[in-house]
Motif scaffolding. Structure first.
Motif, mmCIF file in Angstrom:
data_model
loop_
_atom_site.group_PDB
_atom_site.id
_atom_site.type_symbol
_atom_site.label_atom_id
_atom_site.label_comp_id
_atom_site.label_asym_id
_atom_site.label_seq_id
_atom_site.Cartn_x
_atom_site.Cartn_y
_atom_site.Cartn_z
ATOM 1 N N GLU A 228 -27.190 16.505 -30.103
ATOM 2 C CA GLU A 228 -27.176 15.305 -30.946
ATOM 3 C C GLU A 228 -28.292 14.376 -30.525
ATOM 4 O O GLU A 228 -28.884 14.543 -29.455
ATOM 5 C CB GLU A 228 -25.830 14.577 -30.802
ATOM 6 C CG GLU A 228 -24.696 15.326 -31.481
ATOM 7 C CD GLU A 228 -23.332 14.731 -31.180
ATOM 8 O OE1 GLU A 228 -23.236 13.886 -30.259
ATOM 9 O OE2 GLU A 228 -22.374 15.126 -31.856
ATOM 10 N N ALA A 229 -28.534 13.386 -31.376
ATOM 11 C CA ALA A 229 -29.614 12.434 -31.078
ATOM 12 C C ALA A 229 -29.421 11.811 -29.698
ATOM 13 O O ALA A 229 -30.380 11.601 -28.962
ATOM 14 C CB ALA A 229 -29.652 11.345 -32.150
ATOM 15 N N TYR A 253 -33.502 20.324 -37.279
ATOM 16 C CA TYR A 253 -34.333 19.117 -37.374
ATOM 17 C C TYR A 253 -34.375 18.362 -36.045
ATOM 18 O O TYR A 253 -35.411 17.841 -35.648
ATOM 19 C CB TYR A 253 -33.857 18.207 -38.512
ATOM 20 C CG TYR A 253 -34.378 18.682 -39.852
ATOM 21 C CD1 TYR A 253 -35.641 18.303 -40.301
ATOM 22 C CD2 TYR A 253 -33.628 19.545 -40.640
ATOM 23 C CE1 TYR A 253 -36.142 18.770 -41.512
ATOM 24 C CE2 TYR A 253 -34.117 20.023 -41.848
ATOM 25 C CZ TYR A 253 -35.381 19.635 -42.280
ATOM 26 O OH TYR A 253 -35.868 20.115 -43.467
ATOM 27 N N LEU A 254 -33.240 18.335 -35.374
ATOM 28 C CA LEU A 254 -33.189 17.653 -34.087
ATOM 29 C C LEU A 254 -34.102 18.350 -33.070
ATOM 30 O O LEU A 254 -34.840 17.709 -32.323
ATOM 31 C CB LEU A 254 -31.739 17.672 -33.596
ATOM 32 C CG LEU A 254 -31.274 16.543 -32.716
ATOM 33 C CD1 LEU A 254 -31.579 15.193 -33.349
ATOM 34 C CD2 LEU A 254 -29.772 16.679 -32.460
ATOM 35 N N VAL A 255 -34.057 19.682 -33.052
ATOM 36 C CA VAL A 255 -34.911 20.465 -32.154
ATOM 37 C C VAL A 255 -36.376 20.183 -32.467
ATOM 38 O O VAL A 255 -37.193 19.923 -31.585
ATOM 39 C CB VAL A 255 -34.611 21.982 -32.283
ATOM 40 C CG1 VAL A 255 -35.676 22.817 -31.579
ATOM 41 C CG2 VAL A 255 -33.229 22.301 -31.715
ATOM 42 N N ASN A 256 -36.702 20.193 -33.755
ATOM 43 C CA ASN A 256 -38.085 19.924 -34.148
ATOM 44 C C ASN A 256 -38.527 18.535 -33.686
ATOM 45 O O ASN A 256 -39.574 18.377 -33.066
ATOM 46 C CB ASN A 256 -38.229 20.007 -35.667
ATOM 47 C CG ASN A 256 -39.648 19.660 -36.104
ATOM 48 O OD1 ASN A 256 -40.577 20.450 -35.928
ATOM 49 N ND2 ASN A 256 -39.837 18.450 -36.635
ATOM 50 N N ASP A 257 -37.701 17.549 -33.993
ATOM 51 C CA ASP A 257 -38.114 16.169 -33.723
ATOM 52 C C ASP A 257 -38.281 15.932 -32.220
ATOM 53 O O ASP A 257 -39.244 15.295 -31.785
ATOM 54 C CB ASP A 257 -37.109 15.192 -34.335
ATOM 55 C CG ASP A 257 -37.018 15.352 -35.856
ATOM 56 O OD1 ASP A 257 -37.865 16.088 -36.420
ATOM 57 O OD2 ASP A 257 -36.117 14.759 -36.470
ATOM 58 N N ALA A 258 -37.344 16.468 -31.438
ATOM 59 C CA ALA A 258 -37.441 16.276 -29.981
ATOM 60 C C ALA A 258 -38.657 17.012 -29.427
ATOM 61 O O ALA A 258 -39.362 16.502 -28.554
ATOM 62 C CB ALA A 258 -36.164 16.762 -29.299
ATOM 63 N N CYS A 259 -38.916 18.234 -29.928
ATOM 64 C CA CYS A 259 -40.080 18.984 -29.451
ATOM 65 C C CYS A 259 -41.369 18.242 -29.788
ATOM 66 O O CYS A 259 -42.285 18.183 -28.969
ATOM 67 C CB CYS A 259 -40.105 20.395 -30.047
ATOM 68 S SG CYS A 259 -38.959 21.518 -29.248
ATOM 69 N N PRO A 376 -40.549 8.241 -35.639
ATOM 70 C CA PRO A 376 -39.645 7.503 -36.521
ATOM 71 C C PRO A 376 -38.188 7.516 -36.070
ATOM 72 O O PRO A 376 -37.350 6.880 -36.711
ATOM 73 C CB PRO A 376 -39.770 8.240 -37.862
ATOM 74 C CG PRO A 376 -40.640 9.419 -37.633
ATOM 75 C CD PRO A 376 -40.972 9.529 -36.201
ATOM 76 N N GLY A 377 -37.870 8.244 -35.009
ATOM 77 C CA GLY A 377 -36.481 8.257 -34.517
ATOM 78 C C GLY A 377 -35.763 9.536 -34.916
ATOM 79 O O GLY A 377 -36.212 10.287 -35.781
ATOM 80 N N TYR A 378 -34.643 9.789 -34.249
ATOM 81 C CA TYR A 378 -33.846 10.984 -34.539
ATOM 82 C C TYR A 378 -32.878 10.699 -35.670
ATOM 83 O O TYR A 378 -32.501 9.558 -35.908
ATOM 84 C CB TYR A 378 -33.055 11.398 -33.292
ATOM 85 C CG TYR A 378 -33.935 11.858 -32.162
ATOM 86 C CD1 TYR A 378 -34.629 13.057 -32.245
ATOM 87 C CD2 TYR A 378 -34.073 11.084 -31.010
ATOM 88 C CE1 TYR A 378 -35.442 13.478 -31.203
ATOM 89 C CE2 TYR A 378 -34.888 11.494 -29.975
ATOM 90 C CZ TYR A 378 -35.567 12.698 -30.071
ATOM 91 O OH TYR A 378 -36.372 13.108 -29.054
ATOM 92 N N VAL A 379 -32.485 11.782 -36.368
ATOM 93 C CA VAL A 379 -31.490 11.657 -37.425
ATOM 94 C C VAL A 379 -30.373 12.640 -37.123
ATOM 95 O O VAL A 379 -30.637 13.820 -36.900
ATOM 96 C CB VAL A 379 -32.104 12.020 -38.807
ATOM 97 C CG1 VAL A 379 -31.101 11.732 -39.912
ATOM 98 C CG2 VAL A 379 -33.408 11.281 -39.044
ATOM 99 N N ASP A 380 -29.147 12.153 -37.069
ATOM 100 C CA ASP A 380 -28.017 13.072 -36.944
ATOM 101 C C ASP A 380 -27.537 13.435 -38.346
ATOM 102 O O ASP A 380 -26.733 12.740 -38.943
ATOM 103 C CB ASP A 380 -26.878 12.412 -36.150
ATOM 104 C CG ASP A 380 -27.066 12.591 -34.638
ATOM 105 O OD1 ASP A 380 -27.589 13.649 -34.226
ATOM 106 O OD2 ASP A 380 -26.707 11.670 -33.882
#
Ligand SMILES: [Zn+2]
Length: 390
Positions: A228-229, A253-259, A376-380
């Protein structure tokens, strides 16, 4: 004069020598330092950054270390005698500027020059990884690199199973696994880390047990939690490569954004029925700018358009192919080998038994990975199934 002494005198007359201090200065200016001592000698210490090629393999392996015959090569042994013979061998191969380090490593150490003790493979590791060690592209150096590497697998399911098996077998030193699910009997048609008798138990614990039995010498870290975010960065911290084998959009999407945010390569795989695809999303690849997942799909589709988990059937063997390709990309990234799937999407069609490739360009307006973009931040996102079954 004995024949050996005479030969040595001839070599000394022909091969220029440098002191260790001069050698260190030449290395600063781009010369290659080759340590030709035996592995047990090198294990006690060796100049940092030197190429360690045992004398017996010098002529066979020098090209992998020094491809340009014009580059200055400094050869070092323990005392400065073996290096004269080795230098002569390199001259015969066509290396133009070969010098021997007078006094060798003993004098290097005495002069107070820097020494590092390389991580050496023990006998058990030499046996286990012998087929890697035989390949000059991997060798001792590459295997040590693998043993010191840290890879995080998202999902201990269909894609995670083969990827984890092969990465553990290859000796990736630290393997993390993220999954919060329990094993269901309907998983076992493809999730080969798990067994029938473990149905109903934790996937992560089952995976750790299986992988530990395969390779007891690596570190396995289970993360039994939903990504999670609030926890993604804490979990990703300390890993070098993330392998995505997730089965839902929220995680993907979370994996992508954190990477993207952490600059980590994201080895992506997905499967659907008889087809699968693999790519490496790594906008910050040092040599090639490729897209991130959001460059391709800026936002997930609405849940009503995604098939339900139960509808998304898949041929059980298919994730075996795709997860294995993910493992190969991971090893290539860790060792800096070959041409990674950055900016390329490899598509596999099992029915036609055909691979095809698509070139992927980064979206210059991507909110996540465009150069200079503020994160832009994480999205759950709400968890719903993607067009695939993990
Ligand atoms: Zn992007």
């Amino acid at each position: 004069m004995k024949a050996k002494d005479q030969r040595l005198a001839e070599l000394k007359a022909r091969i220029p020598e440098v002191t260790p201090v001069e050698a260190a200065a030449l290395v600063e200016r781009g010369a290659a330092l080759v340590d030709v001592r035996e592995p047990d000698e090198v294990a006690q210490g060796s100049p940092p950054g030197s190429h360690r090629i045992v004398r017996g393999f010098l002529e066979l392996r020098i090209e992998d270390a020094v491809s340009d015959p014009e580059r200055a090569v400094l050869v070092m042994c323990a005392g400065g005698v073996r290096s004269l013979f080795a230098a002569e061998g390199l001259r015969l191969l066509g290396y133009k500027d070969v010098r021997s380090v007078a006094g060798g490593f003993n004098r290097w150490k005495k002069d107070g020059l820097p020494v590092e003790v390389p991580r050496a493979l023990n006998e058990r590791e030499r046996e286990r990884y012998s087929r890697h060690l035989l390949m000059p592209e991997i060798g001792d150096k590459g295997q040590v690199r693998l043993l010191e590497s840290r890879v995080l697998l998202i999902g201990a399911g269909g894609l995670g199973s083969p990827a984890a098996f092969y990465l553990a077998a290859a000796g990736v030193g630290k393997l993390g696994l993220v999954d919060m699910d329990a094993i269901e009997r309907s998983n076992l048609q493809r999730q080969i880390l798990h067994t029938d008798e473990r149905t109903g138990t934790s996937k992560v614990q089952s995976a750790v047990r299986t992988l530990k039995a395969l390779n007891p010498d690596i570190e396995l870290v289970g993360h039994e939690t939903r990504l999670e975010a609030r926890n993604v960065e804490e979990i990703f911290r300390g890993y070098e490569v993330v392998v995505d084998g997730s089965d839902n959009f929220a995680t993907r999407y979370l994996v992508n954004d954190a990477c993207v945010k952490l600059g980590l390569p994201n080895v992506h795989g997905s499967i659907y029925r008889f087809e699968g695809q693999v790519s490496v999303f790594w906008p910050r690849h040092p040599a090639r700018r490729g897209p991130c997942y959001r460059c391709l799909y800026p936002a997930p589709p609405p849940p009503e358009l995604a098939p339900s988990c139960a509808d998304a059937g898949v041929l059980g063997v298919l994730p075996g192919v795709i997860g294995t390709l993910e493992a190969i990309e991971t090893i290539k990234l860790l060792l800096g080998l070959g041409d990674p799937l950055v900016g390329r999407l490899l598509h596999y069609d099992a029915l036609r038994q055909r691979f095809s490739e698509l070139t992927l360009a980064p979206d210059p307006a991507c909110r996540y990975c465009a150069p200079g973009a503020a994160f832009p931040g994480y999205v759950d996102y709400e968890v719903f199934c993607s067009t695939r079954a993990g």
